[in-house]
Design an enzyme around this catalytic site. Structure first.
Site, PDB file in Angstrom:
ATOM      1  N   TYR A 176      -3.747  -2.334 -11.994  1.00  0.00           N
ATOM      2  CA  TYR A 176      -3.372  -1.650 -10.647  1.00  0.00           C
ATOM      3  C   TYR A 176      -4.353  -0.550 -10.443  1.00  0.00           C
ATOM      4  CZ  TYR A 176       0.077   0.017  -7.373  1.00  0.00           C
ATOM      5  OH  TYR A 176       0.885   0.545  -6.088  1.00  0.00           O
ATOM      6  N   ARG A 229      -8.353  -2.454   4.589  1.00  0.00           N
ATOM      7  CA  ARG A 229      -8.546  -1.232   4.267  1.00  0.00           C
ATOM      8  C   ARG A 229      -7.823  -1.380   2.939  1.00  0.00           C
ATOM      9  NH1 ARG A 229      -5.006   1.309   1.727  1.00  0.00           N
ATOM     10  NH2 ARG A 229      -3.287   1.533   3.433  1.00  0.00           N
ATOM     11  N   LYS A 247      -0.273  -6.307  -6.947  1.00  0.00           N
ATOM     12  CA  LYS A 247       0.984  -5.869  -6.467  1.00  0.00           C
ATOM     13  C   LYS A 247       2.224  -6.608  -7.157  1.00  0.00           C
ATOM     14  CE  LYS A 247      -0.015  -2.379  -3.760  1.00  0.00           C
ATOM     15  NZ  LYS A 247       0.434  -1.097  -3.767  1.00  0.00           N
ATOM     16  N   GLU A 319       0.317  -5.300   3.066  1.00  0.00           N
ATOM     17  CA  GLU A 319      -0.554  -4.383   2.155  1.00  0.00           C
ATOM     18  C   GLU A 319      -2.030  -4.144   2.613  1.00  0.00           C
ATOM     19  OE1 GLU A 319       1.606  -3.143  -0.569  1.00  0.00           O
ATOM     20  OE2 GLU A 319      -0.303  -1.741  -0.427  1.00  0.00           O
ATOM     21  N   ASP A 320      -2.217  -3.025   2.718  1.00  0.00           N
ATOM     22  CA  ASP A 320      -3.738  -2.650   2.894  1.00  0.00           C
ATOM     23  C   ASP A 320      -4.356  -3.023   4.094  1.00  0.00           C
ATOM     24  OD1 ASP A 320      -3.134  -1.037   0.918  1.00  0.00           O
ATOM     25  OD2 ASP A 320      -4.716  -1.838  -0.368  1.00  0.00           O
ATOM     26  N   ASP A 342       4.470  -1.655   2.823  1.00  0.00           N
ATOM     27  CA  ASP A 342       4.193  -1.022   1.699  1.00  0.00           C
ATOM     28  C   ASP A 342       3.411   0.569   1.975  1.00  0.00           C
ATOM     29  OD1 ASP A 342       4.542  -0.283  -1.040  1.00  0.00           O
ATOM     30  OD2 ASP A 342       2.835  -0.895  -1.524  1.00  0.00           O
ATOM     31  N   ASP A 343       2.276   0.408   2.696  1.00  0.00           N
ATOM     32  CA  ASP A 343       1.464   1.414   2.777  1.00  0.00           C
ATOM     33  C   ASP A 343       2.120   2.759   3.529  1.00  0.00           C
ATOM     34  OD1 ASP A 343      -0.742   0.421   1.146  1.00  0.00           O
ATOM     35  OD2 ASP A 343      -0.596  -0.952   2.866  1.00  0.00           O
ATOM     36  N   ASN A 483      -6.203   6.707  -3.141  1.00  0.00           N
ATOM     37  CA  ASN A 483      -6.423   5.968  -4.203  1.00  0.00           C
ATOM     38  C   ASN A 483      -7.762   5.455  -4.041  1.00  0.00           C
ATOM     39  OD1 ASN A 483      -4.000   6.212  -5.564  1.00  0.00           O
ATOM     40  ND2 ASN A 483      -2.824   4.971  -4.055  1.00  0.00           N
ATOM     41  N   ASN A 527       3.138   6.922  -6.517  1.00  0.00           N
ATOM     42  CA  ASN A 527       2.466   5.632  -6.226  1.00  0.00           C
ATOM     43  C   ASN A 527       3.637   4.815  -5.686  1.00  0.00           C
ATOM     44  OD1 ASN A 527       1.426   2.990  -6.179  1.00  0.00           O
ATOM     45  ND2 ASN A 527      -0.373   4.030  -6.567  1.00  0.00           N
TER      46      ASN A 527
HETATM   47  O1  LIG Z   1      -1.964   0.371  -4.434  1.00  0.00           O
HETATM   48  C1  LIG Z   1      -1.535   1.551  -4.552  1.00  0.00           C
HETATM   49  O2  LIG Z   1      -2.162   2.043  -5.563  1.00  0.00           O
HETATM   50  C2  LIG Z   1      -1.160   2.438  -3.593  1.00  0.00           C
HETATM   51  C3  LIG Z   1      -1.346   1.859  -2.209  1.00  0.00           C
HETATM   52  O3  LIG Z   1      -0.688   1.126  -1.582  1.00  0.00           O
HETATM   53  C4  LIG Z   1      -2.721   2.177  -1.722  1.00  0.00           C
HETATM   54  O4  LIG Z   1      -3.486   3.104  -2.027  1.00  0.00           O
HETATM   55  O5  LIG Z   1      -2.949   1.447  -0.554  1.00  0.00           O
HETATM   56 MG   LIG Z   2      -1.555  -0.131  -0.299  1.00  0.00          MG
END
Ligand SMILES: O=C([O-])CC(=O)C(=O)O
Ligand SMILES: [Mg+2]
Length: 641
Positions: A176, A229, A247, A319-320, A342-343, A483, A527
């Site tokens: 991670y 992103r 994840k 995610e992202d 999640d973000d 992060n 986190n």
């Molecule tokens: O993945 C991680 O550490 C936390 C998160 O969702 C991000 O920064 O986008």
């Molecule tokens: Mg993320």
């Protein structure tokens, strides 16, 4: 608290259901009517779009133009839950879900016809775990360690997860953040075996067929990215696949969700990252990122394809994604699909949990604080909205009153009403205030008690800002959430030094303990890993159809309840990382309990002991016998054979 939020929810549903009927006036008094509506309308702006979607409880409407294949076993091969005997002995050695490597007993080796194909020694899983540790310790580069762990996952799944369970503290930063960030940047270089599904622009019109190629017929959770992103590292295109893979590894390692239930997906619509496009090893489509109608249609097709292939209870974690798309898709899909971002929502929940725990140090309430957010992207808007919900629920105040406590700075400076153009999700936080560009000036003027950074601008919490926070507060609360580690707004060491040890600090990525004034402090990792695996586990166990923001509020409270006094004394507002699996079970059990209380759970009959029920669903890392037990006749001392 649980009772209160359920009451609010139930009344909201009641009011919404009876909005046109006279019953509303009879049964709900004026005051609670307004309160409920104000909460459910939280975040609504003129065009009737709710960026927060708080308590958005429209029942999921069925989409008219497709059918659900669900979890039918017909017509597809299943890799995960093989019955003993269904796979040849030799295939077991090559199937990571079934391979035990040197832990196959002599009986098993003989009966499966693989005797002689392994060196003669028989090892226990514990011995194998020790061997893994020796192998890992021999490597110096974290990326090499990541590759080793991924190879182990491809070779012997149970051993990987047993090893991770035994060495959570050491392996989390590899699987991670931060190492997963480097893995994404070099994904083309380190690529070895396929893991997950890639869907590209060119698959438009055939997304369901692509999903059908995945051999598991009982997928329960998908993590999907379009790579725009990745952490704070920007556009990584198809290389973003490292994030869904990482994840989902945590889903299994932390929340015990069986590996074959998990599917990582990357939607490759090109990349605007020139380095990747020029890189001969880049594994994605070497074109500029597609946007607009064709992109939206592809994501729509993907969402429908998921339901068609695996049923409407398959959870999709976004995610992202880029900022704009993350908010858009959350609003678009949240009432129709089992999904969350999640973000936005996961990060909000973990930060709210940290704040609730921190209030036990500051000995006051959230409403007594002034929160300044540096950055107005997915994380900070999500956190701000959840804080508003928490304040309204806990303090019986209006949305406006709660929002007064929240200030935001984006790349243009303080978010003020006089700004010409402001994104929809930022508008509710705009203040009637002079425009200020510099973060230090804002800190001086606004005098926040809580400072939260999530804009991926490393070092943006300068010594002057930290000193100012310490001048204004007995115990300033500072979250440096960006992060991976290299993007953090400040390190815990800097925060402790510049505030002379006063700070209550949390970061997004892990940091080693801090020594200040001859005392050692272990700072917490705020986190979303503390939340998303638990939310996924709860969604699966209770069959929650839609994840509205109240679930993330309940999860935050449940997580804060796991923070012991002793952790707070060490400066840590989160449970230690090695407690993550246990904490996740507790959080999931509370969320399951809540889902049944509010009448949203669909798994029936309702289990009486929720925690016992949740525990019974967990993946076991212990090896299963590879042959039925009646074949286990003694063969003498196996080691001498
Ligand atoms: O993945 C991680 O550490 C936390 C998160 O969702 C991000 O920064 O986008
Ligand atoms: Mg993320």
């Amino acid at each position: 608290m649980l009772k209160k939020i359920i009451k609010i929810y139930k009344s909201t549903v009641y009011v919404l259901q009876n909005l046109n009927s006279k019953k509303v006036n009879d049964k709900v008094n004026r005051l609670s009517f307004e309160k409920i509506l104000s909460i459910s309308m939280l975040g609504k702006v003129k065009n009737n779009m709710s960026p927060s979607g708080l308590l958005s409880q429209t029942p999921r409407k069925s989409l008219p133009d497709f059918e659900t294949e669900g979890t039918s076993l017909l017509g597809c091969a299943c890799m995960g839950d093989k019955t003993p005997g269904a796979v040849s002995g030799f295939d077991r050695l090559n199937n990571p879900a079934l391979n035990k490597s040197l832990a196959f007993s002599i009986n098993e080796r003989q009966l499966l016809g693989i005797h002689g194909l392994l060196p003669p020694v028989v090892k226990t899983q514990n011995e194998q775990i020790k061997h893994c540790k020796l192998r890992l310790d021999r490597l110096n580069d974290p990326l090499d360690k990541y590759i080793y762990l991924m190879d182990l996952l491809d070779f012997n799944e149970k051993l990987l997860y047993a090893f991770v369970k035994n060495h959570i503290q050491e392996t989390m930063p590899l699987l991670y953040t931060p190492t997963v960030g480097s893995a994404c940047q070099k994904w083309g270089f380190i690529y070895r075996r396929p893991r997950g599904v890639y869907i590209t622009m060119y698959d438009k019109g055939h997304v369901y067929e692509v999903l059908k190629n995945w051999p598991e017929c009982d997928v329960r959770v998908i993590v999907v990215t379009d790579g725009e992103r990745i952490l704070g590292l920007g556009d990584q295109g198809a290389c973003g696949m490292g994030i869904p893979v990482g994840k989902l590894a945590l889903y299994t390692a932390i929340a015990g969700i069986k590996p074959h239930f998990c599917l990582p997906i990357t939607i490759d619509v090109g990349t605007n990252n020139e380095c990747h496009i020029k890189d001969p090893l880049y594994p994605g489509i070497k074109e500029k990122r597609r946007t607009g109608k064709e992109y939206d249609e592809l994501i729509d097709e993907f969402m429908k394809g998921v339901v068609q292939r695996w049923g409407s209870h398959c959870l999709v974690q976004f995610e992202d994604f880029g900022n704009k798309n993350a908010f858009r898709f959350l609003e678009k899909y949240r009432n129709y699909f089992c999904m969350f971002n999640d973000d936005i929502q996961g990060t909000a929940s973990v930060v709210l949990a940290g704040l609730i725990a921190a209030m036990r140090i500051t000995k006051n309430k959230l409403i007594d604080h002034v929160i300044l957010f540096q950055g107005a992207g997915e994380a900070n808007i999500g956190i701000a909205n959840l804080c508003v919900l928490a304040m309204m629920t806990d303090e019986n105040i209006t949305e406006e009153k709660a929002r007064e406590k929240i200030w935001m700075v984006d790349s243009k400076g303080l978010i003020v009403k006089s700004r010409n153009e402001l994104e929809i999700q930022k508008r509710p936080f705009a203040k009637d205030h002079e425009a200020l560009k510099d973060l230090l000036d804002v800190v001086k003027k606004v005098k926040p008690t809580i400072l939260v950074g999530a804009a991926a601008v490393p070092g943006s919490f300068t010594p002057e800002i930290l000193q100012e926070m310490a001048r204004n507060n007995e115990r300033p609360i500072v979250f440096a959430l960006s992060n991976p580690t290299c993007k953090a707004e400040c390190t815990p060491q800097q925060a402790y030094e510049e505030t002379k040890g006063k700070v209550i600090y949390a970061s997004g990525s892990p940091f080693p303990p801090v020594t200040y004034n001859n005392q050692t402090f272990i700072t917490g990792q705020g986190n979303n890993a503390y939340i998303f695996p638990a939310i996924g586990l709860a969604t699966m166990c209770a069959g929650i159809p839609n994840l509205s923001d109240d679930y993330f509020f309940i999860a935050a409270e449940a997580l804060a309840n796991q923070v012991k006094e002793s952790y707070l004394e060490e400066g840590c507002i989160y449970p230690p990382i090695d407690m993550l699996p246990e904490c996740s079970i507790k959080v999931a059990s509370t969320v399951v309990e809540y889902a049944y209380k509010r009448g949203s759970a669909t798994v029936l009959p309702e289990p009486s002991d929720k925690e016992k029920f949740v525990r019974a669903q967990l993946y076991r890392t212990e090896y299963e016998p590879a042959i039925p037990s009646f074949y286990e006749v003694p063969l003498g001392d196996q080691k001498n054979i």
